[in-house]
Design a protein around this motif. Structure first.
Motif, PDB file in Angstrom:
ATOM      1  N   MET A 142       0.841  -1.190   0.000  1.00 31.03           N
ATOM      2  CA  MET A 142       0.000   0.000   0.000  1.00 31.03           C
ATOM      3  C   MET A 142       0.876   1.240   0.000  1.00 31.03           C
ATOM      4  O   MET A 142       1.838   1.335   0.744  1.00 31.03           O
ATOM      5  CB  MET A 142      -0.916   0.017   1.229  1.00 31.03           C
ATOM      6  N   GLY A 143       0.540   2.235  -0.875  1.00 31.36           N
ATOM      7  CA  GLY A 143       1.288   3.469  -0.916  1.00 31.36           C
ATOM      8  C   GLY A 143       0.837   4.407   0.173  1.00 31.36           C
ATOM      9  O   GLY A 143       0.058   4.064   1.072  1.00 31.36           O
ATOM     10  N   ASP A 144       1.352   5.629   0.098  1.00 28.79           N
ATOM     11  CA  ASP A 144       0.959   6.644   1.063  1.00 28.79           C
ATOM     12  C   ASP A 144      -0.522   6.954   0.928  1.00 28.79           C
ATOM     13  O   ASP A 144      -1.105   6.876  -0.155  1.00 28.79           O
ATOM     14  CB  ASP A 144       1.778   7.917   0.835  1.00 28.79           C
ATOM     15  N   VAL A 145      -1.129   7.357   2.037  1.00 30.26           N
ATOM     16  CA  VAL A 145      -2.534   7.759   2.025  1.00 30.26           C
ATOM     17  C   VAL A 145      -2.621   9.161   1.436  1.00 30.26           C
ATOM     18  O   VAL A 145      -1.852  10.060   1.795  1.00 30.26           O
ATOM     19  CB  VAL A 145      -3.132   7.721   3.446  1.00 30.26           C
ATOM     20  N   THR A 146      -3.556   9.364   0.527  1.00 30.78           N
ATOM     21  CA  THR A 146      -3.733  10.649  -0.146  1.00 30.78           C
ATOM     22  C   THR A 146      -4.578  11.578   0.706  1.00 30.78           C
ATOM     23  O   THR A 146      -5.699  11.231   1.099  1.00 30.78           O
ATOM     24  CB  THR A 146      -4.406  10.454  -1.517  1.00 30.78           C
ATOM     25  N   GLY A 147      -4.062  12.775   0.982  1.00 35.28           N
ATOM     26  CA  GLY A 147      -4.821  13.791   1.691  1.00 35.28           C
ATOM     27  C   GLY A 147      -5.714  14.540   0.721  1.00 35.28           C
ATOM     28  O   GLY A 147      -5.251  15.081  -0.298  1.00 35.28           O
ATOM     29  N   LEU A 148      -6.999  14.591   1.008  1.00 34.74           N
ATOM     30  CA  LEU A 148      -8.003  15.076   0.062  1.00 34.74           C
ATOM     31  C   LEU A 148      -8.736  16.301   0.601  1.00 34.74           C
ATOM     32  O   LEU A 148      -9.251  16.276   1.721  1.00 34.74           O
ATOM     33  CB  LEU A 148      -9.000  13.955  -0.227  1.00 34.74           C
ATOM     34  N   ALA A 149      -8.784  17.349  -0.212  1.00 38.49           N
ATOM     35  CA  ALA A 149      -9.628  18.512   0.068  1.00 38.49           C
ATOM     36  C   ALA A 149     -10.813  18.474  -0.877  1.00 38.49           C
ATOM     37  O   ALA A 149     -10.633  18.359  -2.098  1.00 38.49           O
ATOM     38  CB  ALA A 149      -8.850  19.808  -0.111  1.00 38.49           C
ATOM     39  N   ILE A 150     -12.026  18.556  -0.332  1.00 36.90           N
ATOM     40  CA  ILE A 150     -13.241  18.516  -1.158  1.00 36.90           C
ATOM     41  C   ILE A 150     -13.926  19.876  -1.073  1.00 36.90           C
ATOM     42  O   ILE A 150     -14.425  20.268  -0.008  1.00 36.90           O
ATOM     43  CB  ILE A 150     -14.209  17.411  -0.699  1.00 36.90           C
ATOM     44  N   LEU A 151     -13.961  20.589  -2.181  1.00 41.61           N
ATOM     45  CA  LEU A 151     -14.675  21.860  -2.271  1.00 41.61           C
ATOM     46  C   LEU A 151     -16.063  21.576  -2.845  1.00 41.61           C
ATOM     47  O   LEU A 151     -16.200  21.127  -3.978  1.00 41.61           O
ATOM     48  CB  LEU A 151     -13.929  22.843  -3.172  1.00 41.61           C
ATOM     49  N   GLY A 152     -17.081  21.835  -2.056  1.00 44.00           N
ATOM     50  CA  GLY A 152     -18.434  21.463  -2.443  1.00 44.00           C
ATOM     51  C   GLY A 152     -18.821  20.125  -1.851  1.00 44.00           C
ATOM     52  O   GLY A 152     -19.464  19.302  -2.486  1.00 44.00           O
ATOM     53  N   SER A 153     -18.425  19.915  -0.598  1.00 49.21           N
ATOM     54  CA  SER A 153     -18.594  18.586   0.008  1.00 49.21           C
ATOM     55  C   SER A 153     -20.043  18.227   0.266  1.00 49.21           C
ATOM     56  O   SER A 153     -20.362  17.045   0.405  1.00 49.21           O
ATOM     57  CB  SER A 153     -17.803  18.506   1.315  1.00 49.21           C
ATOM     58  N   THR A 154     -20.939  19.228   0.330  1.00 48.27           N
ATOM     59  CA  THR A 154     -22.348  18.918   0.599  1.00 48.27           C
ATOM     60  C   THR A 154     -23.173  18.824  -0.674  1.00 48.27           C
ATOM     61  O   THR A 154     -24.378  18.579  -0.620  1.00 48.27           O
ATOM     62  CB  THR A 154     -22.963  19.975   1.536  1.00 48.27           C
ATOM     63  N   GLY A 155     -22.542  19.049  -1.827  1.00 45.49           N
ATOM     64  CA  GLY A 155     -23.237  18.897  -3.095  1.00 45.49           C
ATOM     65  C   GLY A 155     -23.216  17.460  -3.586  1.00 45.49           C
ATOM     66  O   GLY A 155     -22.661  16.559  -2.940  1.00 45.49           O
ATOM     67  N   SER A 156     -23.776  17.234  -4.756  1.00 52.56           N
ATOM     68  CA  SER A 156     -23.917  15.878  -5.288  1.00 52.56           C
ATOM     69  C   SER A 156     -22.566  15.194  -5.470  1.00 52.56           C
ATOM     70  O   SER A 156     -22.352  14.069  -4.999  1.00 52.56           O
ATOM     71  CB  SER A 156     -24.669  15.929  -6.622  1.00 52.56           C
ATOM     72  N   ILE A 157     -21.632  15.845  -6.154  1.00 49.41           N
ATOM     73  CA  ILE A 157     -20.316  15.235  -6.393  1.00 49.41           C
ATOM     74  C   ILE A 157     -19.560  15.074  -5.083  1.00 49.41           C
ATOM     75  O   ILE A 157     -18.913  14.046  -4.830  1.00 49.41           O
ATOM     76  CB  ILE A 157     -19.499  16.078  -7.382  1.00 49.41           C
ATOM     77  N   GLY A 158     -19.642  16.078  -4.226  1.00 48.48           N
ATOM     78  CA  GLY A 158     -18.948  15.998  -2.942  1.00 48.48           C
ATOM     79  C   GLY A 158     -19.417  14.828  -2.101  1.00 48.48           C
ATOM     80  O   GLY A 158     -18.604  14.101  -1.511  1.00 48.48           O
ATOM     81  N   ARG A 159     -20.722  14.617  -2.039  1.00 46.83           N
ATOM     82  CA  ARG A 159     -21.256  13.505  -1.244  1.00 46.83           C
ATOM     83  C   ARG A 159     -20.823  12.158  -1.822  1.00 46.83           C
ATOM     84  O   ARG A 159     -20.504  11.219  -1.083  1.00 46.83           O
ATOM     85  CB  ARG A 159     -22.784  13.599  -1.168  1.00 46.83           C
ATOM     86  N   GLN A 160     -20.818  12.045  -3.145  1.00 49.27           N
ATOM     87  CA  GLN A 160     -20.397  10.786  -3.762  1.00 49.27           C
ATOM     88  C   GLN A 160     -18.892  10.563  -3.584  1.00 49.27           C
ATOM     89  O   GLN A 160     -18.442   9.420  -3.463  1.00 49.27           O
ATOM     90  CB  GLN A 160     -20.781  10.789  -5.241  1.00 49.27           C
ATOM     91  N   ALA A 161     -18.133  11.649  -3.555  1.00 50.98           N
ATOM     92  CA  ALA A 161     -16.700  11.504  -3.277  1.00 50.98           C
ATOM     93  C   ALA A 161     -16.476  10.946  -1.881  1.00 50.98           C
ATOM     94  O   ALA A 161     -15.572  10.121  -1.665  1.00 50.98           O
ATOM     95  CB  ALA A 161     -16.003  12.851  -3.427  1.00 50.98           C
TER      96      ALA A 161
END
Length: 407
Positions: free
Chosen positions: A1-20
């Motif tokens: 397993m590689g390094d864990v990716t740190g993720l910033a989600i802009l629009g986290s409460t929208g459709s794409i954000g929730r699915q992410a």
């Protein structure tokens, strides 16, 4: 397993954000949420904070006095600062309209990987995004498409030489009214337009799918994403939404990317590239179950907004920015019951005819053109019938700014 990716989600409460966030839950050993941002739905944001425990958060328009429930354990940072944090590896821009522009540019210039699910950023400011990408590439900057169509093209291009590409073909489902008689379109309701036959999306993009304006925007996006002129980008209607797009090469061969119509697949592809990981949250495609796949030419008489978007893109004079703004306002008025469905394209035609050209490499002028397009439609709708309520301010527009960072 590689390094864990740190993720910033802009629009986290929208459709794409929730699915992410669904993808993050399925891949806890690979993805970690380090920052979340929304516009005003702080109740949903608080639930996300409690589950994912990010280090930073931002709400564009929270209720007065709101503070994240984690108190001093989470940083509150504006978007352009949030996306350049050391603990952020990938920025998912899941906003709509132009709220994602400044953080996209900042992230790319800082050498971040940007997974972009925002049409307007590239349609309005594609040249500026390409410049920011070039500035950030020495530090590792990447631009990764999230829309299913662009993700499909991206995947078909892996390992291929640019000079071997002859044509890109975007597929279009046809939206909610693909089988409706043209004479009935003037009477359709917002509720009918929002009933997409295959995809679950936000309100604005679902209406744009019904007019097919979104496919014109996607063609302009593809121009900037893949450095291919619009003359070599085609659109074909494909109602099953199984073939997400295709690439034809100079030897006549065609590559296509297929998959279930579930946005979590292209989202995962963008977040975990170059790895391919199991998608436990989506059933694998079974072509025997899918049966026949149908393709047909787009009926431009039924979908006049598509031709207008493509015309604007070909002009290369800021018309695409102006038309993007005009469509945002037109869709908002349609969703609010102030505008008929077929009047969306009529107003887009008027805006395109009235727009004054600007330089495509002048970001301020392009932003001005986008704002002009919104004002043009607002004035046209509000002035047509003084007895109707005035359009809501830009910051409260249904399907517009209230969805830019989610809800």
């Amino acid at each position: 397993m590689g390094d864990v990716t740190g993720l910033a989600i802009l629009g986290s409460t929208g459709s794409i954000g929730r699915q992410a966030l669904d993808v993050v839950r399925a891949l806890p050993d690979h993805l970690r949420v380090t920052a979340l941002a929304c516009r005003s739905d702080v109740e949903q944001l608080e639930a996300q904070l409690a589950e994912h425990r990010p280090a930073a958060v931002w709400a564009e328009a929270p209720p007065p006095g709101w503070m994240p429930p984690a108190g001093g354990t989470v940083d509150v940072a504006p978007l352009d600062e949030l996306v350049v944090r050391d603990d952020v590896d990938v920025v998912l821009v899941a906003t709509t309209a132009l709220a994602g522009l400044t953080p996209t540019l900042a992230a790319l210039r800082a050498g971040k990987k940007v997974a972009i699910a925002n049409k307007e950023v590239l349609v309005v400011a594609g040249a500026e995004v390409r410049r920011a990408l070039a500035e950030g590439e020495p530090a590792g900057a990447e631009l990764r498409p999230v829309d299913s169509e662009h993700s499909a093209i991206w995947q078909c291009l892996w390992g291929e030489r640019a000079e071997s590409v002859e044509q890109l073909t975007l597929t279009a489902s046809g939206g909610a009214f693909r089988d409706l008689a043209p004479g009935e379109l003037a009477r359709v309701t917002p509720e009918q337009a929002l009933a997409h036959p295959t995809w679950s999306m936000g309100r604005k993009v679902t209406v744009d799918s019904a007019t097919l304006f979104n496919k014109g925007l996607e063609a302009i996006e593809a121009r900037w994403l893949f450095d291919v002129p619009l003359s070599r980008i085609d659109i074909v209607q494909h109602r099953e939404s199984v073939v997400h797009s295709m690439v034809r090469f100079v030897d006549g061969s065609v590559k296509a990317q297929l998959g279930e119509p579930d946005m979590r697949l292209p989202i995962q592809c963008a977040l975990t590239y170059p790895e391919r990981l199991p998608a436990r949250h989506v059933a694998p495609l079974d072509l025997a179950v899918a049966g026949r796949l149908h393709f047909e030419a787009v009926d431009h008489e039924r979908f006049p907004a598509l031709g207008l978007a493509l015309e604007a893109g070909r002009r290369a004079d800021g018309s695409a920015a102006a038309l993007s703004g005009a469509d945002e306002s037109a869709v908002a008025h349609f969703l609010a019951g102030r505008l008929g469905f077929t009047e969306i394209a009529r107003l887009l035609r008027s805006a395109l005819d009235a727009h004054e050209p600007v330089a495509e490499d002048d970001l301020d002028a392009l932003l001005g053109a986008e704002a002009w397009g919104r004002r043009f439609v607002d004035r046209a709708v509000d002035g047509r019938d003084p007895g109707r309520p005035a359009a809501t301010p830009a910051g409260d527009r249904v399907g517009g700014r209230d969805e830019r960072l989610g809800t």
